[in-house]
Scaffold this motif. Structure first.
Motif, PDB file in Angstrom:
ATOM      1  N   LEU A  37      -3.367   1.782  -5.737  1.00 14.38           N
ATOM      2  CA  LEU A  37      -2.057   2.262  -6.283  1.00 14.38           C
ATOM      3  C   LEU A  37      -1.255   0.993  -6.686  1.00 14.38           C
ATOM      4  CD1 LEU A  37      -1.715   5.739  -4.600  1.00 14.38           C
ATOM      5  CD2 LEU A  37      -2.489   5.388  -7.016  1.00 14.38           C
ATOM      6  N   GLU A  38      -1.020   0.190  -5.316  1.00 10.95           N
ATOM      7  CA  GLU A  38      -0.036  -0.943  -5.627  1.00 10.95           C
ATOM      8  C   GLU A  38      -0.642  -1.986  -6.656  1.00 10.95           C
ATOM      9  OE1 GLU A  38       3.224  -2.513  -5.012  1.00 10.95           O
ATOM     10  OE2 GLU A  38       2.819  -0.741  -4.224  1.00 10.95           O
ATOM     11  N   GLY A  39      -1.927  -2.054  -6.785  1.00 13.14           N
ATOM     12  CA  GLY A  39      -2.441  -2.867  -7.897  1.00 13.14           C
ATOM     13  C   GLY A  39      -2.503  -2.538  -9.124  1.00 13.14           C
ATOM     14  N   VAL A  40      -2.445  -1.183  -9.420  1.00 14.42           N
ATOM     15  CA  VAL A  40      -2.507  -0.598 -10.816  1.00 14.42           C
ATOM     16  C   VAL A  40      -0.731  -0.834 -11.067  1.00 14.42           C
ATOM     17  CG1 VAL A  40      -2.480   1.475 -12.131  1.00 14.42           C
ATOM     18  CG2 VAL A  40      -4.348   0.841 -10.529  1.00 14.42           C
ATOM     19  N   ALA A  41      -0.163  -0.254 -10.102  1.00 10.32           N
ATOM     20  CA  ALA A  41       1.569  -0.227 -10.531  1.00 10.32           C
ATOM     21  C   ALA A  41       2.015  -1.728 -10.515  1.00 10.32           C
ATOM     22  CB  ALA A  41       2.212   0.334  -9.215  1.00 10.32           C
ATOM     23  N   ASP A  42       1.389  -2.903 -10.011  1.00 10.03           N
ATOM     24  CA  ASP A  42       1.979  -4.047 -10.182  1.00 10.03           C
ATOM     25  C   ASP A  42       1.277  -4.607 -11.724  1.00 10.03           C
ATOM     26  OD1 ASP A  42       3.044  -4.351  -7.894  1.00 10.03           O
ATOM     27  OD2 ASP A  42       1.584  -5.436  -7.059  1.00 10.03           O
ATOM     28  N   ALA A  43       0.312  -4.147 -12.029  1.00 14.94           N
ATOM     29  CA  ALA A  43      -0.291  -4.678 -13.330  1.00 14.94           C
ATOM     30  C   ALA A  43       0.256  -3.822 -14.463  1.00 14.94           C
ATOM     31  CB  ALA A  43      -1.535  -4.167 -13.495  1.00 14.94           C
ATOM     32  N   VAL A  44       0.819  -2.665 -14.216  1.00 13.83           N
ATOM     33  CA  VAL A  44       1.420  -2.048 -15.424  1.00 13.83           C
ATOM     34  C   VAL A  44       2.914  -2.600 -15.462  1.00 13.83           C
ATOM     35  CG1 VAL A  44       2.348   0.225 -16.269  1.00 13.83           C
ATOM     36  CG2 VAL A  44       0.135   0.109 -15.159  1.00 13.83           C
ATOM     37  N   LYS A  45       3.389  -2.819 -14.242  1.00 10.12           N
ATOM     38  CA  LYS A  45       4.930  -3.567 -14.243  1.00 10.12           C
ATOM     39  C   LYS A  45       4.741  -4.744 -15.152  1.00 10.12           C
ATOM     40  CE  LYS A  45       5.825  -2.647  -9.986  1.00 10.12           C
ATOM     41  NZ  LYS A  45       6.524  -2.758  -8.578  1.00 10.12           N
ATOM     42  N   LYS A  46       3.710  -5.629 -14.801  1.00  7.49           N
ATOM     43  CA  LYS A  46       3.641  -6.970 -15.389  1.00  7.49           C
ATOM     44  C   LYS A  46       3.556  -6.814 -17.011  1.00  7.49           C
ATOM     45  CE  LYS A  46       1.015 -11.265 -15.223  1.00  7.49           C
ATOM     46  NZ  LYS A  46      -0.115 -11.919 -14.582  1.00  7.49           N
ATOM     47  N   ALA A  47       2.588  -5.651 -17.457  1.00  8.65           N
ATOM     48  CA  ALA A  47       2.409  -5.384 -18.596  1.00  8.65           C
ATOM     49  C   ALA A  47       3.783  -5.241 -19.599  1.00  8.65           C
ATOM     50  CB  ALA A  47       1.135  -4.508 -18.777  1.00  8.65           C
ATOM     51  N   THR A  48       4.392  -4.208 -18.795  1.00  9.67           N
ATOM     52  CA  THR A  48       5.527  -3.724 -19.616  1.00  9.67           C
ATOM     53  C   THR A  48       7.014  -4.547 -19.302  1.00  9.67           C
ATOM     54  OG1 THR A  48       6.305  -2.235 -17.460  1.00  9.67           O
ATOM     55  CG2 THR A  48       4.853  -1.362 -19.362  1.00  9.67           C
ATOM     56  N   GLY A  49       6.679  -5.819 -18.718  1.00 11.58           N
ATOM     57  CA  GLY A  49       7.750  -6.592 -18.557  1.00 11.58           C
ATOM     58  C   GLY A  49       8.893  -6.061 -17.552  1.00 11.58           C
ATOM     59  N   GLY A  50       8.549  -5.309 -16.720  1.00 14.64           N
ATOM     60  CA  GLY A  50       9.691  -4.867 -15.686  1.00 14.64           C
ATOM     61  C   GLY A  50      10.547  -3.671 -16.395  1.00 14.64           C
ATOM     62  N   LYS A  51      10.438  -3.439 -17.656  1.00 16.37           N
ATOM     63  CA  LYS A  51      11.168  -2.337 -18.317  1.00 16.37           C
ATOM     64  C   LYS A  51      10.952  -1.109 -17.798  1.00 16.37           C
ATOM     65  CE  LYS A  51      12.138  -0.849 -22.991  1.00 16.37           C
ATOM     66  NZ  LYS A  51      11.798  -0.913 -24.474  1.00 16.37           N
ATOM     67  N   ASP A  54      11.137   1.607 -12.323  1.00 15.14           N
ATOM     68  CA  ASP A  54      11.509   2.860 -11.626  1.00 15.14           C
ATOM     69  C   ASP A  54      10.432   3.870 -11.948  1.00 15.14           C
ATOM     70  OD1 ASP A  54      13.646   1.403 -10.545  1.00 15.14           O
ATOM     71  OD2 ASP A  54      15.089   2.373 -11.953  1.00 15.14           O
ATOM     72  N   LYS A  55      10.228   4.020 -13.167  1.00 19.17           N
ATOM     73  CA  LYS A  55       9.269   5.229 -13.433  1.00 19.17           C
ATOM     74  C   LYS A  55       7.703   5.052 -12.894  1.00 19.17           C
ATOM     75  CE  LYS A  55      11.678   6.625 -17.749  1.00 19.17           C
ATOM     76  NZ  LYS A  55      12.016   7.718 -17.442  1.00 19.17           N
ATOM     77  N   ILE A  56       7.498   3.633 -13.100  1.00 16.66           N
ATOM     78  CA  ILE A  56       6.136   3.273 -12.388  1.00 16.66           C
ATOM     79  C   ILE A  56       6.113   3.401 -10.921  1.00 16.66           C
ATOM     80  CG2 ILE A  56       4.477   1.371 -12.166  1.00 16.66           C
ATOM     81  CD1 ILE A  56       5.511   0.300 -14.766  1.00 16.66           C
ATOM     82  N   GLU A  57       7.031   3.051 -10.317  1.00 13.23           N
ATOM     83  CA  GLU A  57       7.120   3.320  -8.742  1.00 13.23           C
ATOM     84  C   GLU A  57       7.047   4.821  -8.478  1.00 13.23           C
ATOM     85  OE1 GLU A  57       7.095   1.176  -6.398  1.00 13.23           O
ATOM     86  OE2 GLU A  57       6.883  -0.425  -7.771  1.00 13.23           O
ATOM     87  N   GLY A  58       7.873   5.514  -8.994  1.00 11.23           N
ATOM     88  CA  GLY A  58       7.869   6.829  -9.051  1.00 11.23           C
ATOM     89  C   GLY A  58       6.547   7.633  -9.308  1.00 11.23           C
ATOM     90  N   ALA A  59       5.772   7.246 -10.315  1.00 10.42           N
ATOM     91  CA  ALA A  59       4.436   7.706 -10.376  1.00 10.42           C
ATOM     92  C   ALA A  59       3.471   7.382  -9.297  1.00 10.42           C
ATOM     93  CB  ALA A  59       3.912   7.212 -11.839  1.00 10.42           C
ATOM     94  N   ASP A  61       4.460   6.653  -6.185  1.00  9.88           N
ATOM     95  CA  ASP A  61       4.552   7.388  -4.899  1.00  9.88           C
ATOM     96  C   ASP A  61       4.244   8.930  -5.180  1.00  9.88           C
ATOM     97  OD1 ASP A  61       6.014   5.257  -4.090  1.00  9.88           O
ATOM     98  OD2 ASP A  61       7.984   5.896  -4.562  1.00  9.88           O
ATOM     99  N   THR A  62       4.341   9.530  -6.505  1.00  9.64           N
ATOM    100  CA  THR A  62       3.788  10.796  -6.600  1.00  9.64           C
ATOM    101  C   THR A  62       2.101  10.935  -6.206  1.00  9.64           C
ATOM    102  OG1 THR A  62       5.785  11.357  -7.939  1.00  9.64           O
ATOM    103  CG2 THR A  62       3.665  12.701  -8.116  1.00  9.64           C
ATOM    104  N   ALA A  63       1.495   9.844  -6.979  1.00 12.35           N
ATOM    105  CA  ALA A  63       0.350   9.761  -6.697  1.00 12.35           C
ATOM    106  C   ALA A  63      -0.341   9.666  -5.377  1.00 12.35           C
ATOM    107  CB  ALA A  63      -0.551   8.638  -7.648  1.00 12.35           C
ATOM    108  N   ASP A  64       0.307   8.835  -4.644  1.00 11.33           N
ATOM    109  CA  ASP A  64       0.160   8.527  -3.176  1.00 11.33           C
ATOM    110  C   ASP A  64       0.253   9.750  -2.295  1.00 11.33           C
ATOM    111  OD1 ASP A  64      -0.555   6.765  -0.972  1.00 11.33           O
ATOM    112  OD2 ASP A  64       1.393   6.471  -0.483  1.00 11.33           O
ATOM    113  N   LYS A  65       1.143  10.687  -2.697  1.00 12.24           N
ATOM    114  CA  LYS A  65       1.354  11.781  -1.765  1.00 12.24           C
ATOM    115  C   LYS A  65       0.091  12.948  -1.860  1.00 12.24           C
ATOM    116  CE  LYS A  65       6.529  11.969  -2.335  1.00 12.24           C
ATOM    117  NZ  LYS A  65       7.377  12.524  -2.774  1.00 12.24           N
ATOM    118  N   HIS A  66      -0.693  12.610  -3.032  1.00 14.96           N
ATOM    119  CA  HIS A  66      -2.160  13.336  -3.191  1.00 14.96           C
ATOM    120  C   HIS A  66      -2.902  12.766  -2.872  1.00 14.96           C
ATOM    121  CE1 HIS A  66       1.220  15.328  -6.013  1.00 14.96           C
ATOM    122  NE2 HIS A  66       0.350  16.403  -5.494  1.00 14.96           N
TER     123      HIS A  66
END
Length: 70
Positions: A37-51, A54-59, A61-66
């Motif tokens: 999850l952390e690797g995917v989140a980091d890749a998406v954050k990099k691809a979106t330029g940090g824009k 917050d939404k990526i971190e929230g997603a 965290d939600t996935a991690d809960k499951h």
């Protein structure tokens, strides 16, 4: 698609097994899911330029809960 239906049924039966459920909820599974999850989140954050960080971190965290045991 009888072959696909058979595979799906077997996978569902496999996932219902108590030993499989225990393995999926283990500390090792939790560690692996956290890394993925952390690797995917980091890749998406990099691809979106940090824009959307917050939404990526929230997603993430939600996935991690499951997934895993925490």
């Amino acid at each position: 698609m009888a072959g696909f239906d058979d595979i799906t049924k077997k996978a569902q039966e496999f996932l219902k097994d108590g030993k499989v459920q225990d393995a999926l909820k283990s500390e090792k599974a939790e560690g692996i899911s956290d890394k993925v999850l952390e690797g995917v989140a980091d890749a998406v954050k990099k691809a979106t330029g940090g824009k959307y960080d917050d939404k990526i971190e929230g997603a993430r965290d939600t996935a991690d809960k499951h997934l895993g045991n925490e």
